[in-house]
Write an enzyme that holds these catalytic residues in place. Structure first.
Site, short mmCIF file in Angstrom:
data_model
loop_
_atom_site.label_atom_id
_atom_site.label_comp_id
_atom_site.label_asym_id
_atom_site.label_seq_id
_atom_site.Cartn_x
_atom_site.Cartn_y
_atom_site.Cartn_z
N CYS A 157 0.59 37.57 -31.33
CA CYS A 157 -0.82 37.36 -31.71
C CYS A 157 -1.57 38.65 -32.06
O CYS A 157 -2.75 38.61 -32.38
CB CYS A 157 -1.52 36.59 -30.62
SG CYS A 157 -0.61 35.08 -30.23
N HIS A 286 -10.58 39.62 -28.24
CA HIS A 286 -9.44 38.72 -28.43
C HIS A 286 -9.82 37.36 -27.85
O HIS A 286 -9.69 36.34 -28.51
CB HIS A 286 -8.20 39.31 -27.76
CG HIS A 286 -6.96 38.51 -27.99
ND1 HIS A 286 -6.53 38.19 -29.25
CD2 HIS A 286 -6.05 37.96 -27.12
CE1 HIS A 286 -5.41 37.47 -29.16
NE2 HIS A 286 -5.10 37.32 -27.88
N HIS A 322 -7.35 29.50 -31.58
CA HIS A 322 -6.47 30.67 -31.63
C HIS A 322 -5.42 30.44 -32.72
O HIS A 322 -4.55 29.59 -32.59
CB HIS A 322 -5.80 30.89 -30.28
CG HIS A 322 -5.05 32.18 -30.18
ND1 HIS A 322 -4.97 33.08 -31.23
CD2 HIS A 322 -4.35 32.74 -29.16
CE1 HIS A 322 -4.24 34.12 -30.87
NE2 HIS A 322 -3.85 33.94 -29.61
#
Lengths: 392, 327, 85
Positions: A157, A286, A322
């Protein structure tokens, strides 16, 4: 190299819009893209919410003017839409460049095609050609004439920021004159079940940096920015002033309690930019909404900025979900638009601060303050932590 | 700035690991190549080994070997290339997912299926907080990783970079891919090739890597850009899978009568096979000899000081150049 | 109960790839997560959650709640006895 790389274009597609303008409208109108499952084929349709791009593969192909999508994964289609938007903007601003390339990133590659064929037990295995991560990048490069160099990062990620870091060096060492950098991922059964097996999915809307957070909402999309050497462009939106990648070296999937990797990447990026922490106007965190990430990232941010001195921050994953390898690319675009429009985005679904962190994310659309420097974090499995700073 | 290859190693279907270029071949009766298994426990504790699929074992063991050879505890960066990543774990998770209708697949395979598991495990083992990248661009996965490593050193961000390429092939994968056009005339394989790229002087000098995506390649120009005339090349290592392979005709006619080694018939075709070629180049330059079994033509040379590696799949080409330091 | 414990040990060895262990190597009260015991980690904990659900029909959604249950084979077996359907 703190200010010689310019951002000259950007493009994005995700659950809150199919282009940069649509996404920006959603961001400033607090419209989330997370919803019940409509497109993904899965037995879990009623159990989870996802951030799906609200277009079928056929509709995406139509947007691109493609007549056939045989052997083209959804990952590739999403990447094409965003990379094309970014590239066209850069050409509009500064014309064509002699050597153009793309550094993309993806975690699942063409898994969406693979798993459907696996499921149907297709005997003609030529569908596997779209499986490798590099396939989508190659197809995008060919579509937008960026074949002078192309490669793909897969560091989970944090991939999108790492694509940017590689891209900056390609410009610095004159491998390329223009590089499109970012990431893409399409939703798949593979990732939905994978994250579910890790027990880190919230079945309701994710609540980044909230004490009651239960996990993340998976999502899909693509986001790219175009980079060029600043002294060779007429028009640009902002500069890349700092970046870094560091490893947490703590656990295969979890983040360390003291957020060491995150601390190191933010610290090194700030160092490179020559900025003091107090000069950062906005942090795009994040902020996945998992118990572990937000606590670890929050701890690291406090270590950098000081408790009570953290600038306005928000997780735009509360809008988009996400998007894995696309996350850093999409959030790079959001960061650039934050600087261009002097807007700080809110963090949705926040009620109660996490105990011990003394951190409250920004929950309103802030338009009254100049945004000069934005720091964006992206962290991934394998302890992979990256930070990028964009400056006016 | 000059860049050197301080150490190199390769795990392959041949007896290459912790050794020089073998003088004979292990028989390759199978329809695809698997690696000769090293004694993993020498490098990895049983506790960690139990969860590692072959690609992770090979990547980690090979990395630890080159770090040990170079006398480096913590590299300044770890850069890995893998074309298809952790295929076995990916296949296991996907198969279970589909067979059990998305009911409770085991998390371990998902966790280990990520492409950057190998680089991540190396960092975890070394407690190394430094730069950690994984590239996955099919047949140029290793080459783009190598370019990244080179630029990191040029940028002053690193003195010693651990860089390598790794891929794996299983029975299940072989059954799926054997009919595909891209594997026609090849024997699929697997392997790991790792290196310590360094600013510190050693025998093998790394001159550069070129990646070309085009139908035609101007080899003379590409070499010139790397600072070398074609005539100066002492040895060529080509990615041919067969004798008279059409795709290599252009290159072979430009290169003319030079000593030519090949390797894919003996270690297999895989996305990062060129990392094995780079290991061969290092060994030939260090040892100044070539075991006959690797020769594609029977031309030998008195010296092996400048070695050129060429790989090509479709319209994607790469050239890598290694030379002997101070000759 | 002792049958369940033996069964559990065999399943742990298989599911967690504990190649170096035999059923007879694991004592009922050996700590699962400490180095002097089986030295398992959080990934194994997730696998044990899957095992509980698949083999014994016990759903444990919050991994944090597993801590007390997963101390040893004994505590796991006690939990299964109490909760299995």
């Amino acid at each position: 190299m703190s200010d010689n790389i310019a951002v000259t274009g950007f493009g994005v597609i995700c659950s809150i819009g199919t282009n940069a303008q649509e996404c920006f409208e959603s961001l400033v109108n607090k419209r989330t893209g997370i919803d019940n499952i409509k497109y993904l084929e899965t037995v879990h349709k009623d159990a989870f919410k996802l951030g799906e791009v609200k277009r079928s593969n056929e509709e995406l192909a139509e947007m691109l003017g493609l007549t056939s999508i045989e052997g083209v994964s959804r990952t590739t289609l999403l990447a094409m839409v965003a990379a094309k938007e970014a590239q066209e903007l850069a050409i509009q601003n500064n014309g064509t460049k002699s050597r153009t390339g793309i550094v993309s990133s993806t975690t699942v590659g063409g898994m969406d095609v693979t798993e459907q064929n696996y499921l149907k037990k297709t005997k003609d295995y030529s569908y596997l050609y779209s499986h490798p991560c590099g396939d989508s990048t190659k197809k995008v490069a060919e579509l937008i004439s960026a074949t002078d160099y192309y490669t793909t990062l897969n560091t989970a990620c944090s991939s999108g920021t790492n694509a940017l870091i590689h891209g900056v060096r390609l410009l610095k060492y004159k491998v390329l004159d223009r590089v499109i950098v970012g990431g893409v991922d399409a939703l798949t059964m593979f990732t939905l079940n994978g994250f579910n097996s890790l027990k880190i999915l919230d079945q309701d809307f994710c609540k980044p940096f909230d004490a009651g957070r239960k996990g993340l909402n998976l999502a899909e999309g693509a986001g790219y920015v175009v980079l060029e050497r600043a002294d060779e462009v007429d028009k640009s939106y902002c500069k890349v002033s700092g970046f870094a990648n560091a490893n947490d070296a703590y656990h295969q999937t979890a983040s360390s309690p003291d957020g060491e990797g995150a601390y190191l990447s933010m610290n090194e990026a700030l160092d490179m930019s020559g900025l003091n922490p107090e000069q950062i106007d906005y942090i795009n965190v994040h902020g996945t909404g998992t118990d572990n990430n937000d606590l670890s990232e929050g701890t690291a941010i406090n270590r950098i900025f000081g408790i009570g001195k953290v600038p306005p921050f928000s997780s735009t994953k509360s809008y988009t979900g996400h998007t894995l390898a696309a996350a850093a690319g999409i959030e790079a675009v959001f960061s650039v638009m934050s600087i261009v429009n002097n807007v700080i985005y809110p963090n949705l679904n926040f009620k109660t601060p996490i105990e011990g962190l003394n951190m409250v994310p920004n929950t309103e659309v802030l338009k009254d303050k100049a945004v000069k420097h934005v720091l964006s974090n992206s962290f991934g499995f394998g302890g992979n932590n990256s930070t990028v700073i964009f400056s006016e | 700035m000059d860049i050197y290859i301080k150490s190199s190693d390769a795990i392959s279907a041949q007896l290459s690991f912790e050794k020089g270029l073998p003088e004979y071949f292990e028989s390759g009766e199978e329809s695809f190549y698997n690696c000769v298994k090293p004694e993993y426990k020498k490098y990895i504790s049983p506790k960690l080994l139990r969860r590692m699929s072959p690609i992770i074992r090979n990547g980690v063991a090979c990395s630890l070997s080159v770090l040990k050879q170079a006398g480096i505890e913590q590299p300044d960066a770890i850069v890995v290339g893998t074309a298809l990543g952790c295929l076995r774990d990916t296949t296991s998770f996907l198969t279970q997912l589909i067979e059990e209708k998305e009911e409770l697949p085991n998390p371990t395979h998902f966790i280990q299926s990520t492409h950057n598991t190998i680089a991540g495990q190396i960092a975890l083992l070394l407690k190394c907080h430094n730069y950690n990248f994984t590239f996955s661009q099919m047949h140029n996965s290793f080459e783009t990783a190598l370019l990244d490593a080179q630029m990191l050193i040029l940028d002053g961000k690193a003195s010693n970079v651990l860089v390598g390429g790794v891929d794996e092939m299983s029975e299940t994968t072989y059954d799926l891919i054997k009919g595909l056009d891209c594997y026609k005339g090849t024997k699929p394989g697997e392997g790991a090739g790792f290196f310590v790229l360094s600013r510190e002087e050693s025998v093998v000098k790394f001159e550069g890597v070129r990646i070309i995506n085009s139908d035609k390649v101007d080899f003379e120009k590409e070499l010139k850009d790397m600072g070398l005339e074609l005539d100066e090349v002492d040895l060529v290592i080509g990615g041919n899978n067969q004798e008279d392979e059409a795709g290599y005709m252009d290159f072979c006619s430009v290169i003319g009568n030079k000593p030519y080694l090949w390797y894919k018939p003996f270690v297999g075709e895989y996305g990062t096979a060129s990392s094995f070629a780079m290991w061969m180049a290092c060994k030939v330059i260090e040892e100044q000899k070539v075991p006959e079994c690797w020769m594609k033509n029977r031309i030998a040379s008195e010296k092996y000081n400048k070695v050129l590696i060429y790989n090509k799949v479709g319209n994607e080409h790469s050239l890598m150049l290694m030379t002997k330091n101070k000759v | 109960m002792s049958e369940l414990k033996e069964e559990l040990k065999a399943k742990l060895i298989e599911q967690l790839n504990l190649e170096d262990f035999e059923v007879s190597d694991i004592e009922d009260n050996d700590p699962l997560f400490a180095d002097e015991g089986l030295a398992l980690d959080s990934i194994d904990a997730l696998e044990i959650i899957v095992l509980l659900e698949k083999e014994y029909g016990i759903k444990l959604d919050d991994p944090k709640k597993g801590k007390d249950i997963m101390q040893s084979v004994q505590t796991l077996a006690d939990f299964i006895e109490k909760n299995r359907k």
